[in-house]
Write an enzyme that holds these catalytic residues in place. Structure first.
Site, short mmCIF file in Angstrom:
data_model
loop_
_atom_site.label_atom_id
_atom_site.label_comp_id
_atom_site.label_asym_id
_atom_site.label_seq_id
_atom_site.Cartn_x
_atom_site.Cartn_y
_atom_site.Cartn_z
N SER A 49 0.85 -1.19 0.00
CA SER A 49 0.00 0.00 0.00
C SER A 49 0.89 1.25 0.00
O SER A 49 2.10 1.15 0.24
CB SER A 49 -0.89 0.01 1.25
OG SER A 49 -0.06 0.17 2.41
N ASP A 82 -0.79 -1.39 -4.22
CA ASP A 82 -2.18 -1.59 -3.80
C ASP A 82 -2.81 -0.22 -3.52
O ASP A 82 -2.25 0.60 -2.79
CB ASP A 82 -2.16 -2.45 -2.52
CG ASP A 82 -3.53 -2.94 -2.09
OD1 ASP A 82 -4.42 -3.05 -2.95
OD2 ASP A 82 -3.69 -3.24 -0.89
N GLU A 134 -10.60 -0.01 -9.93
CA GLU A 134 -11.72 -0.42 -9.08
C GLU A 134 -12.99 0.32 -9.47
O GLU A 134 -12.95 1.49 -9.81
CB GLU A 134 -11.37 -0.12 -7.61
CG GLU A 134 -12.45 -0.51 -6.60
CD GLU A 134 -11.95 -0.44 -5.16
OE1 GLU A 134 -11.10 -1.26 -4.79
OE2 GLU A 134 -12.40 0.44 -4.42
N GLY A 181 -10.38 -4.89 6.52
CA GLY A 181 -10.29 -4.97 7.97
C GLY A 181 -10.94 -6.20 8.57
O GLY A 181 -11.26 -7.16 7.86
N HIS A 210 -11.11 -7.49 -3.21
CA HIS A 210 -10.49 -6.76 -2.10
C HIS A 210 -11.20 -7.15 -0.81
O HIS A 210 -12.30 -7.70 -0.84
CB HIS A 210 -10.61 -5.24 -2.32
CG HIS A 210 -9.58 -4.72 -3.26
ND1 HIS A 210 -8.49 -4.01 -2.85
CD2 HIS A 210 -9.47 -4.85 -4.60
CE1 HIS A 210 -7.75 -3.72 -3.90
NE2 HIS A 210 -8.32 -4.21 -4.99
N GLY A 211 -10.55 -6.84 0.30
CA GLY A 211 -11.19 -7.14 1.59
C GLY A 211 -11.54 -8.59 1.73
O GLY A 211 -12.61 -8.95 2.21
N SER A 213 -9.91 -11.10 3.39
CA SER A 213 -9.45 -11.89 4.54
C SER A 213 -10.60 -12.68 5.14
O SER A 213 -11.74 -12.23 5.16
CB SER A 213 -8.84 -10.96 5.61
OG SER A 213 -7.49 -10.71 5.33
N ASN A 253 -7.05 -10.37 -2.42
CA ASN A 253 -6.23 -9.51 -1.57
C ASN A 253 -6.36 -9.88 -0.10
O ASN A 253 -7.47 -9.95 0.44
CB ASN A 253 -6.67 -8.04 -1.74
CG ASN A 253 -6.19 -7.45 -3.04
OD1 ASN A 253 -5.78 -8.16 -3.94
ND2 ASN A 253 -6.25 -6.13 -3.13
N THR A 256 -5.33 -8.41 6.44
CA THR A 256 -5.77 -8.56 7.84
C THR A 256 -5.44 -9.94 8.42
O THR A 256 -4.95 -10.04 9.55
CB THR A 256 -7.29 -8.28 7.92
OG1 THR A 256 -7.51 -6.92 7.50
CG2 THR A 256 -7.81 -8.46 9.32
O1 TD4 Z 1 -6.17 -3.93 -0.49
N1 TD4 Z 1 -6.17 -4.68 0.61
C1 TD4 Z 1 -5.11 -4.46 1.61
C2 TD4 Z 1 -5.27 -3.11 2.25
C3 TD4 Z 1 -3.97 -2.71 2.92
C4 TD4 Z 1 -4.09 -1.44 3.74
O2 TD4 Z 1 -2.80 -1.04 4.05
P1 TD4 Z 1 -2.56 0.27 4.93
O3 TD4 Z 1 -2.93 -0.07 6.35
O4 TD4 Z 1 -1.08 0.54 4.78
O5 TD4 Z 1 -3.40 1.40 4.35
C5 TD4 Z 1 -7.15 -5.63 0.76
O6 TD4 Z 1 -8.10 -5.63 -0.02
C6 TD4 Z 1 -7.05 -6.65 1.89
O7 TD4 Z 1 -8.18 -6.63 2.70
P2 TD4 Z 1 -8.30 -7.40 4.11
O8 TD4 Z 1 -9.55 -8.23 4.02
O9 TD4 Z 1 -7.11 -8.27 4.31
O10 TD4 Z 1 -8.44 -6.34 5.16
ZN ZN Z 2 -8.06 -3.36 -0.97
CA CA Z 3 -11.52 2.44 -3.55
#
Ligand code: TD4
Ligand code: ZN
Ligand code: CA
Length: 307
Positions: A49, A82, A134, A181, A210-211, A213, A253, A256
């Site tokens: 990121s 990212d 996105e 998260g 994304h997201g 986890s 991705n 978390t």
């Molecule tokens: O894109 N991501 C990862 C987000 C990383 C954020 O990093 P910073 O704290 O440095 O901003 C995802 O889509 C992963 O999502 P997840 O489900 O693992 O939270």
């Molecule tokens: Zn993401």
């Molecule tokens: Ca976005």
């Protein structure tokens, strides 16, 4: 070998599996990812990121990834930016050696998102770098908005078709109901799989979740057994990942889950060995725990055994 993200995801799209895109901030996470890939014969995407770049430096993240890609030459790896927020941020990552970038202008208007994405694509494609964009918004934590109206936040299928055609983006992240998260769902987990399938049908490109986890029970328990608090946490169940991959997801991705697995072990050693102060005594078990989690995930995603 360090390759373009487009190359890794083209294969996944063709053969119907997904590759884990694992976030890093430091050497320990990176080492855990590479060792897992080596043991599972899996391609990987390492992603950073803007926050990770601020923390460690794009030059260092690149140098470490390059070094490990040479240590494991048979493992295809892409280094991905990212959630790049600006065209400039993407260019800086490309100059640092990243082989894949995300331009995330999903909060801008459709036209503005398209213009920024096109600008990145034009530059990235001259140097064989893959581009992700996105459409829609990750509900919840990413931007602290609470919107019930699905159509207002999730990807619009007609827009996705036009966007991919006109912007020439290599892979697309369609919002289908996940968020970043540890607290993804208020009630039961729910994703819009129909919308996902529709986007896949009209775009026919690799798609990104994304997201993603899962907050597996073992990881949550390990964290909470050390006095940690993850009350109310909820991730994307493995069955949902399987269904999402059937629906066309090729990049998953994950940040978390790795953080929780890592920190649970650090917490455990802190609690159990009050006189320990050698960082390696904390980080070695933490890396082992992250590796176990990643290897399981590679099986769920279907990337294991692909190299
Ligand atoms: O894109 N991501 C990862 C987000 C990383 C954020 O990093 P910073 O704290 O440095 O901003 C995802 O889509 C992963 O999502 P997840 O489900 O693992 O939270
Ligand atoms: Zn993401
Ligand atoms: Ca976005």
């Amino acid at each position: 070998m360090l390759v373009s993200g487009a190359e890794i995801l083209k294969n996944a799209h063709r053969d119907g599996y997904a590759v884990g895109a694992f976030n890093i901030n430091n050497m320990e996470m990176l080492k855990a990812i590479f060792e897992s890939a080596n043991e599972m014969n899996s391609p990987i995407i390492v992603e950073a990121s803007e926050g990770a770049i601020k923390y460690a430096g794009a030059d260092m993240l690149y140098a470490m990834t390059k070094t490990l890609s040479e240590r494991y030459p048979h493992i295809p790896v892409a280094l991905h930016l990212d959630h790049g927020t600006t065209v400039e941020s993407c260019i800086r990552a490309i100059r640092a050696g990243f082989t894949s970038v995300m331009i995330d202008a999903s909060h801008d208007s459709f036209e503005e998102n398209m213009a920024k994405t096109k600008a990145v694509v034009d530059i990235a494609h001259t140097v064989n770098v893959g581009v992700e964009a996105e459409l829609g918004r990750l509900m919840g934590i990413e931007d602290n908005i609470v919107v019930d109206e699905r159509d207002a936040v999730l990807v619009n299928v007609a827009e996705a078709e036009e966007f991919v055609k006109k912007a020439g983006v290599d892979y697309l992240a369609p919002a289908i109901g996940t968020s970043h998260g540890a607290f993804k769902f208020k009630g039961e987990p729910k994703l819009d799989f129909q919308r996902l399938q529709d986007v896949k049908r009209v775009t026919d490109v690799p798609l990104v979740l994304h997201g993603a986890s899962s907050i597996p029970e073992e990881a949550r328990q390990a964290f909470e057994s050390t006095g940690g608090d993850l009350k109310g946490s909820k991730g994307v169940p493995f069955e949902f990942l399987t269904e999402a991959i059937k629906g066309g997801i090729n990049k998953v991705n994950t940040d978390t889950d790795l953080r929780i697995a890592f920190m649970a072990e650090v917490r455990r050693v802190v609690n159990e060995k009050p006189s320990e102060f050698d960082p390696r005594k904390f980080f070695n078990p933490a890396m082992d725990s992250v590796k176990a989690l990643i290897k399981k995930r590679m099986e769920v995603l279907g990337s294991a055994g692909r190299v």
